[in-house]
Design an enzyme around this catalytic site. Structure first.
Site, PDB file in Angstrom:
ATOM      1  N   SER A  86       0.831  -1.203   0.000  1.00 12.99           N
ATOM      2  CA  SER A  86       0.000   0.000   0.000  1.00 12.99           C
ATOM      3  C   SER A  86       0.871   1.261   0.000  1.00 12.99           C
ATOM      4  CB  SER A  86      -0.963  -0.024   1.194  1.00 12.99           C
ATOM      5  OG  SER A  86      -1.928   0.990   1.091  1.00 12.99           O
ATOM      6  N   ASP A 124      -8.413  -2.984  -7.461  1.00 14.90           N
ATOM      7  CA  ASP A 124      -7.904  -2.715  -6.120  1.00 14.90           C
ATOM      8  C   ASP A 124      -8.981  -2.066  -5.249  1.00 14.90           C
ATOM      9  OD1 ASP A 124      -5.035  -2.141  -4.568  1.00 14.90           O
ATOM     10  OD2 ASP A 124      -6.590  -0.668  -4.129  1.00 14.90           O
ATOM     11  N   HIS A 174      -6.622  -5.574  -1.615  1.00 19.89           N
ATOM     12  CA  HIS A 174      -5.591  -4.559  -1.433  1.00 19.89           C
ATOM     13  C   HIS A 174      -4.502  -5.150  -0.533  1.00 19.89           C
ATOM     14  CE1 HIS A 174      -4.021  -0.476  -1.523  1.00 19.89           C
ATOM     15  NE2 HIS A 174      -3.887  -0.484  -0.204  1.00 19.89           N
TER      16      HIS A 174
END
Length: 370
Positions: free
Chosen positions: A180, A278, A342
């Site tokens: 991330s 995502d 994610h």
């Protein structure tokens, strides 16, 4: 899936046999990993948002991995204004006072079966407590909120400690990775990380769910740009973004937070793992709240099974635009799936809930032979 480069030869063979893509819980670990507080870094201004010292977790390598390193950066979004950053002071995203011991899994795991290439490497997890993807460096303290915007100093303090104290300067192979916001940092700091090693060291980078792209939202605007513009302005990030991007004529600094404008100019090999749908980008790039005042996407973006036919079409177009923004250089390998997820390279405190899809052994094999 898209892939390139000879370094994926073993992964290609694995693909023929079938990828290991499974719903998995966190890998069982032998216990908590050493937690290192860099108290000496405070004097240099390398501190979390609240002024507490940086932290990393370290598991030493052994055997064939004794001189190899994987450095993984934790994710956790960004804070765009003092109020958002102040909230982080009360948890581990802005203060090391709230950080607790943890075990390693996924790409950091010590299990040879599920992490065959890196299980015995020197494995490091850099904790994320600055809200800027480790790019901030503002000398002045925000006295109104008692905040320090020093993410880049935190990153350098940890990396310098690994190089000089832990012996990473003698590495044969080194991989900079992240999830991330940490995955974005792996791209933004990739060349800089490479330059810290002797020429003989093989250095590459790995970004999991860090390829945030400059896409239009459902109202036709570029909402994600406003996120990064606020982050760059608040944290003073411009000077720490890749010069290969910021030096371009008339280039706004915040655009250099988007990998699609950075990766084509990178000198260091990179591997990208990302979902084309995502889940964070669907919520914040495609359908952010400001672009959806009537909340017509409120349910869809939380559960795609609730999407209407037209919304599914929009999601498919979003995927198409995402794929078009991916790099086309030979020094970049990638695995792009169509999960609504994610971060998929292992257990993540911030993003992965129980039952989330993970790409486990496959990624390890793809990153073989650094």
């Amino acid at each position: 899936m898209a892939a390139s480069g000879a370094w994926l030869a073993r992964a290609t063979a694995t693909a023929v046999l079938g990828f290991v893509l499974a719903v998995a819980s966190a890998e069982a670990a032998s216990g908590d990993v050493e937690m290192v507080f860099l108290k000496a870094a405070v004097a240099k201004g390398a501190v979390c948002l609240d002024g507490s010292p940086p932290v990393y977790h370290f598991s030493p390598g052994s055997g064939s991995g004794a001189n190899n390193w994987v450095v993984h950066m934790e994710g956790g979004g960004w804070c765009r204004n003092p109020d958002e950053c102040a909230v982080r002071k009360g948890n581990f995203r802005g203060s090391s006072k709230f950080m607790k011991p943890l075990s390693f899994s996924g790409i950091l795991g010590g299990n040879q079966k599920s992490n065959p290439d890196f299980y015995n490497w020197n494995r490091v997890k850099i904790r994320y407590c600055d809200g800027s993807s480790f790019t901030g460096d503002v000398e002045a303290v925000d006295t109104a909120k008692d905040l320090r915007y020093r993410g880049f100093r935190v990153w350098r303090a940890v990396i310098d400690d690994l190089l000089t104290v832990r012996g990473m300067s003698k590495a044969q192979n080194a991989l900079l990775s992240g999830c991330s916001a940490g995955g974005l940092a792996a791209i933004l700091h990739c060349d800089r990380f490479h330059d810290l090693f002797p020429a003989k060291t093989k250095v590459k980078c790995f970004s999991d769910a860090g390829y945030f792209f400059d896409g239009k939202d459902i109202s036709g605007n570029f909402y994600a740009r406003s996120i990064y513009k606020s982050v760059v302005n608040l944290h003073g990030s411009a000077k720490n973004l890749p010069a290969s991007c910021t030096s371009k004529p008339k280039q706004s600094p915040e655009l250099c937070m988007f990998p699609q404008y950075v990766v084509p100019t990178m000198r260091t090999p990179l591997f990208i793992l990302n979902a084309a749908y995502d889940s964070w980008q669907v919520k914040n790039v495609l359908a952010p709240s400001p672009a959806d005042p009537k909340k017509t996407w409120a349910q869809c973006k939380l559960d795609i099974k609730s999407c209407s036919a037209s919304q599914l079409t929009t999601l498919q177009n979003f995927r198409t635009d995402f794929l078009a923004a991916l790099p086309k250089t030979q020094s970049v390998g990638m695995f792009i799936d169509s999960c609504n997820a994610h971060c998929q390279s292992g257990s993540q405190d911030t993003w992965l809930a129980d039952g989330s899809p993970t790409v486990n052994k496959t990624v390890s094999l793809m990153l073989h032979q650094l």
